[in-house]
Design a protein around this motif. Sequence first.
Motif, PDB file in Angstrom:
ATOM      1  N   SER A  88     -13.376 124.274  73.359  1.00  0.00           N
ATOM      2  CA  SER A  88     -13.899 123.031  73.947  1.00  0.00           C
ATOM      3  C   SER A  88     -12.990 121.822  73.780  1.00  0.00           C
ATOM      4  CB  SER A  88     -15.266 122.705  73.339  1.00  0.00           C
ATOM      5  OG  SER A  88     -15.153 122.401  71.964  1.00  0.00           O
ATOM      6  N   THR A  89     -12.201 121.776  72.701  1.00  0.00           N
ATOM      7  CA  THR A  89     -11.344 120.608  72.486  1.00  0.00           C
ATOM      8  C   THR A  89     -10.276 120.513  73.569  1.00  0.00           C
ATOM      9  OG1 THR A  89     -11.767 120.924  70.139  1.00  0.00           O
ATOM     10  CG2 THR A  89     -10.098 119.309  70.702  1.00  0.00           C
ATOM     11  N   ALA A  90     -10.025 121.614  74.271  1.00  0.00           N
ATOM     12  CA  ALA A  90      -9.090 121.578  75.400  1.00  0.00           C
ATOM     13  C   ALA A  90      -9.554 120.530  76.415  1.00  0.00           C
ATOM     14  CB  ALA A  90      -8.981 122.952  76.056  1.00  0.00           C
ATOM     15  N   GLY A  91     -10.865 120.406  76.599  1.00  0.00           N
ATOM     16  CA  GLY A  91     -11.397 119.425  77.561  1.00  0.00           C
ATOM     17  C   GLY A  91     -11.092 118.004  77.126  1.00  0.00           C
ATOM     18  N   THR A  92     -11.291 117.725  75.833  1.00  0.00           N
ATOM     19  CA  THR A  92     -10.988 116.395  75.303  1.00  0.00           C
ATOM     20  C   THR A  92      -9.496 116.115  75.472  1.00  0.00           C
ATOM     21  OG1 THR A  92     -12.734 116.783  73.681  1.00  0.00           O
ATOM     22  CG2 THR A  92     -11.265 114.930  73.259  1.00  0.00           C
ATOM     23  N   ALA A  93      -8.683 117.130  75.197  1.00  0.00           N
ATOM     24  CA  ALA A  93      -7.231 116.960  75.296  1.00  0.00           C
ATOM     25  C   ALA A  93      -6.792 116.752  76.751  1.00  0.00           C
ATOM     26  CB  ALA A  93      -6.527 118.163  74.677  1.00  0.00           C
ATOM     27  N   LYS A  94      -7.488 117.369  77.698  1.00  0.00           N
ATOM     28  CA  LYS A  94      -7.144 117.169  79.117  1.00  0.00           C
ATOM     29  C   LYS A  94      -7.311 115.696  79.505  1.00  0.00           C
ATOM     30  CE  LYS A  94      -8.341 121.800  80.770  1.00  0.00           C
ATOM     31  NZ  LYS A  94      -9.420 122.604  81.397  1.00  0.00           N
ATOM     32  N   ALA A  95      -8.365 115.061  78.964  1.00  0.00           N
ATOM     33  CA  ALA A  95      -8.583 113.640  79.261  1.00  0.00           C
ATOM     34  C   ALA A  95      -7.421 112.810  78.715  1.00  0.00           C
ATOM     35  CB  ALA A  95      -9.913 113.176  78.654  1.00  0.00           C
ATOM     36  N   VAL A  96      -6.882 113.222  77.555  1.00  0.00           N
ATOM     37  CA  VAL A  96      -5.734 112.511  76.973  1.00  0.00           C
ATOM     38  C   VAL A  96      -4.484 112.737  77.829  1.00  0.00           C
ATOM     39  CG1 VAL A  96      -4.242 112.323  74.936  1.00  0.00           C
ATOM     40  CG2 VAL A  96      -6.716 112.630  74.652  1.00  0.00           C
ATOM     41  N   VAL A  97      -4.305 113.975  78.299  1.00  0.00           N
ATOM     42  CA  VAL A  97      -3.159 114.280  79.174  1.00  0.00           C
ATOM     43  C   VAL A  97      -3.225 113.390  80.422  1.00  0.00           C
ATOM     44  CG1 VAL A  97      -2.120 116.043  80.665  1.00  0.00           C
ATOM     45  CG2 VAL A  97      -2.851 116.644  78.352  1.00  0.00           C
ATOM     46  N   ASP A  98      -4.423 113.254  81.001  1.00  0.00           N
ATOM     47  CA  ASP A  98      -4.572 112.414  82.199  1.00  0.00           C
ATOM     48  C   ASP A  98      -4.165 110.972  81.911  1.00  0.00           C
ATOM     49  OD1 ASP A  98      -5.498 114.582  83.576  1.00  0.00           O
ATOM     50  OD2 ASP A  98      -7.622 114.052  83.428  1.00  0.00           O
ATOM     51  N   GLU A  99      -4.588 110.488  80.737  1.00  0.00           N
ATOM     52  CA  GLU A  99      -4.267 109.114  80.345  1.00  0.00           C
ATOM     53  C   GLU A  99      -2.746 108.939  80.202  1.00  0.00           C
ATOM     54  OE1 GLU A  99      -6.861 107.979  77.055  1.00  0.00           O
ATOM     55  OE2 GLU A  99      -5.544 106.269  76.636  1.00  0.00           O
ATOM     56  N   LEU A 100      -2.109 109.926  79.565  1.00  0.00           N
ATOM     57  CA  LEU A 100      -0.657 109.855  79.371  1.00  0.00           C
ATOM     58  C   LEU A 100       0.079 109.947  80.709  1.00  0.00           C
ATOM     59  CD1 LEU A 100      -0.392 112.113  76.213  1.00  0.00           C
ATOM     60  CD2 LEU A 100       0.308 109.709  76.341  1.00  0.00           C
ATOM     61  N   ARG A 101      -0.404 110.806  81.584  1.00  0.00           N
ATOM     62  CA  ARG A 101       0.228 110.977  82.893  1.00  0.00           C
ATOM     63  C   ARG A 101       0.175 109.686  83.703  1.00  0.00           C
ATOM     64  NH1 ARG A 101       3.598 115.202  84.591  1.00  0.00           N
ATOM     65  NH2 ARG A 101       3.271 116.870  83.111  1.00  0.00           N
ATOM     66  N   GLU A 102      -0.944 108.952  83.550  1.00  0.00           N
ATOM     67  CA  GLU A 102      -1.062 107.671  84.253  1.00  0.00           C
ATOM     68  C   GLU A 102       0.010 106.688  83.793  1.00  0.00           C
ATOM     69  OE1 GLU A 102      -4.994 105.907  84.338  1.00  0.00           O
ATOM     70  OE2 GLU A 102      -5.817 107.825  85.046  1.00  0.00           O
ATOM     71  N   LYS A 103       0.443 106.860  82.538  1.00  0.00           N
ATOM     72  CA  LYS A 103       1.502 105.991  82.002  1.00  0.00           C
ATOM     73  C   LYS A 103       2.887 106.568  82.291  1.00  0.00           C
ATOM     74  CE  LYS A 103      -1.273 104.660  77.995  1.00  0.00           C
ATOM     75  NZ  LYS A 103      -1.444 105.130  76.606  1.00  0.00           N
ATOM     76  N   GLY A 104       2.922 107.694  83.004  1.00  0.00           N
ATOM     77  CA  GLY A 104       4.215 108.290  83.349  1.00  0.00           C
ATOM     78  C   GLY A 104       4.777 109.229  82.306  1.00  0.00           C
ATOM     79  N   VAL A 105       3.985 109.536  81.275  1.00  0.00           N
ATOM     80  CA  VAL A 105       4.455 110.461  80.240  1.00  0.00           C
ATOM     81  C   VAL A 105       4.271 111.892  80.734  1.00  0.00           C
ATOM     82  CG1 VAL A 105       4.097 111.264  77.865  1.00  0.00           C
ATOM     83  CG2 VAL A 105       3.830 108.826  78.418  1.00  0.00           C
ATOM     84  N   LYS A 106       5.331 112.702  80.575  1.00  0.00           N
ATOM     85  CA  LYS A 106       5.265 114.077  81.079  1.00  0.00           C
ATOM     86  C   LYS A 106       4.608 114.992  80.044  1.00  0.00           C
ATOM     87  CE  LYS A 106       8.872 113.576  84.459  1.00  0.00           C
ATOM     88  NZ  LYS A 106      10.268 113.804  84.823  1.00  0.00           N
ATOM     89  N   ALA A 107       3.290 114.862  79.946  1.00  0.00           N
ATOM     90  CA  ALA A 107       2.511 115.638  78.980  1.00  0.00           C
ATOM     91  C   ALA A 107       1.746 116.741  79.699  1.00  0.00           C
ATOM     92  CB  ALA A 107       1.536 114.721  78.253  1.00  0.00           C
ATOM     93  N   GLY A 108       1.620 117.879  79.038  1.00  0.00           N
ATOM     94  CA  GLY A 108       0.862 118.994  79.604  1.00  0.00           C
ATOM     95  C   GLY A 108       0.030 119.684  78.521  1.00  0.00           C
ATOM     96  N   LEU A 109      -0.706 120.698  78.964  1.00  0.00           N
ATOM     97  CA  LEU A 109      -1.577 121.413  78.021  1.00  0.00           C
ATOM     98  C   LEU A 109      -1.666 122.878  78.440  1.00  0.00           C
ATOM     99  CD1 LEU A 109      -5.013 120.274  76.727  1.00  0.00           C
ATOM    100  CD2 LEU A 109      -4.929 122.372  78.037  1.00  0.00           C
TER     101      LEU A 109
END
Lengths: 192, 393
Positions: free
Chosen positions: B271-292
């Motif tokens: 389930s924490t994958a879902g929480t982490a996806k929200a963080v990835v989205d936030e980072l991507r909005e800032k242009g950070v190349k983050a994935g999961l």
Amino acid sequence: MGKMIEIRWHGRGGQGAKTASLLLAEAAFDTGKYIQGFPEYGPERMGAPITAYNRISDDPITLHCNIYEPDYVVVVDESLLASVDVTAGLKKDGAVIVNSAKSPEEVRPLLKGFEGRVCTIDARVISEETLGRYFPNVPMLGALVKVSKIMDEDAFVTAMESSFRHKFASKPQVIDGNMAALRRSMQEVKGL
Amino acid sequence: MARKDKLSGNEAVAIAMKQIDPDVVAAFPITPSTEIPQYFSKFVADGEVHTEFVPVESEHSAMSACIGAEAAGARTMTATSANGLALMWEMLYIAASCRLPIALAAVNRALSGPINIHNDHSDTMGARDSGWIQIYCETNQEAYDTMIQAFPIAEHKDVRLPIMVCFDGFITSHSVENIELLEDEKVKEFVGEYRPEHYLLDKDNPVSVGPLDLPPYYFEHKRQQAQAMVNAKQVILETAKKFEELTGRKYGLFEEYRMEDAEVAVVIINSTAGTAKAVVDELREKGVKAGLVKIRVFRPFPFEELGKALAGLKAVAVMDKADSFSAAGGPLFAEVRSAMFDHARDTKAVNYIYGLGGRDVRTDDIMKVYEDLLEIAETGKVKSTVNYLGVRE
């Protein structure tokens, strides 16, 4: 992405805060929203402080953590104000809804400097007059929907009636009382 | 028409079991999995399933009853958590070595001690070498969908292994969320009828199950068991493909989230994958190349595929919701890092042990992990390989 509304419930074991959060989730689901309703399980015993949560959104919700900066806080038991920091993290443009016979002005000094909207509802009187017993969760739910406008009031009332008909299929005599409690709480909540 | 509903994970899995309508369910209650046999026993009492429900006196007996029933030729299911799974331990290995395709809903909970009812993965991670297929689920939808795929995988003639469908206690099991359910007849058709090749009640072809197996053949039998797990990977993918044709919902060995051009990534389970996806989205909005990367199939472990998926990244954080007390990080870290040896040897890998005993994992916690990764990516230096996230020290 649409706005996600986050709600935190504070109650005591046995008062139905968890059930209220699940009822809210179901009603919001019925109006087409993405929802989460989940309790924070602790030592499960009557009277112990418990917390429950709701997320309601137009888009799928992936978060699987507790809520730390809610838009709304519902306090099902007034005595918790002395022991739990109920407005912790509550957004300034949000609101706290307290089950109390007092006015919002009388309750505000108990809220550790919270500057946002304070609403009160006397769920005890409503519950005892409509249901003949003290079940504060349904009046609190009605007050929350009135204050937060998280869903259309008529759609909410319809969804709740259908939910009660399903839930209380074996004891239909309590459906009218619960519906009366719901409607009265939506009219009597103070601090709008 | 598929039905949209709102259900907890336990309700969803109990409904999947109802739709599968197995021959036997044997179970003993333990929080947070208790609701599954509770809901299911109501389906039995109401005559909604044809199942023989066996309320046993312990989890050891539950798994023993499942083994007996499955060996007799019956499609068999159970559910448990934490110490219940631990009490099944001896029988888990026997179920796998007898090649009995039992399905178990494993509602993840911290294994005592100290005693705790909340979620982590110490229970099923401990059973990772028992010979069971293990599939992990992020949401109630995934738990429901995976339970429906369980028997077509486990009973396949190239596999014949028991299967655990794992999902997070309370966070998934007791949280009500939106879900889409399949029609009963579609589930029935997808799962199909169980036709075992060898079974005890086949009076014309008598067999022995579980006899003494000494040095002349024991090793050959273990080799066959190991091969079955190798074969399972392809069967899991084929089953997922058929499921996608039925529902449009796509499943693989793992899920890659925003990995196309990612430079840093988190590898995580449940389930924490879902929480982490929200963080990835936030980072991507800032242009950070983050994935999961979310591991779905842990047994068999997607060694090659995962190694390739992580190739080219600058830094990877493997998140373990269990400690193996190896003094070298958690169980997922050991395996992911090993998988990276062939294909992603230049990628820095670090481990975060998090959320033990139900410690809530906030978006801020996950953000901290990505910040650490970005620093590693920039400096090329790892300050600390094994880390504990969100703990007071």
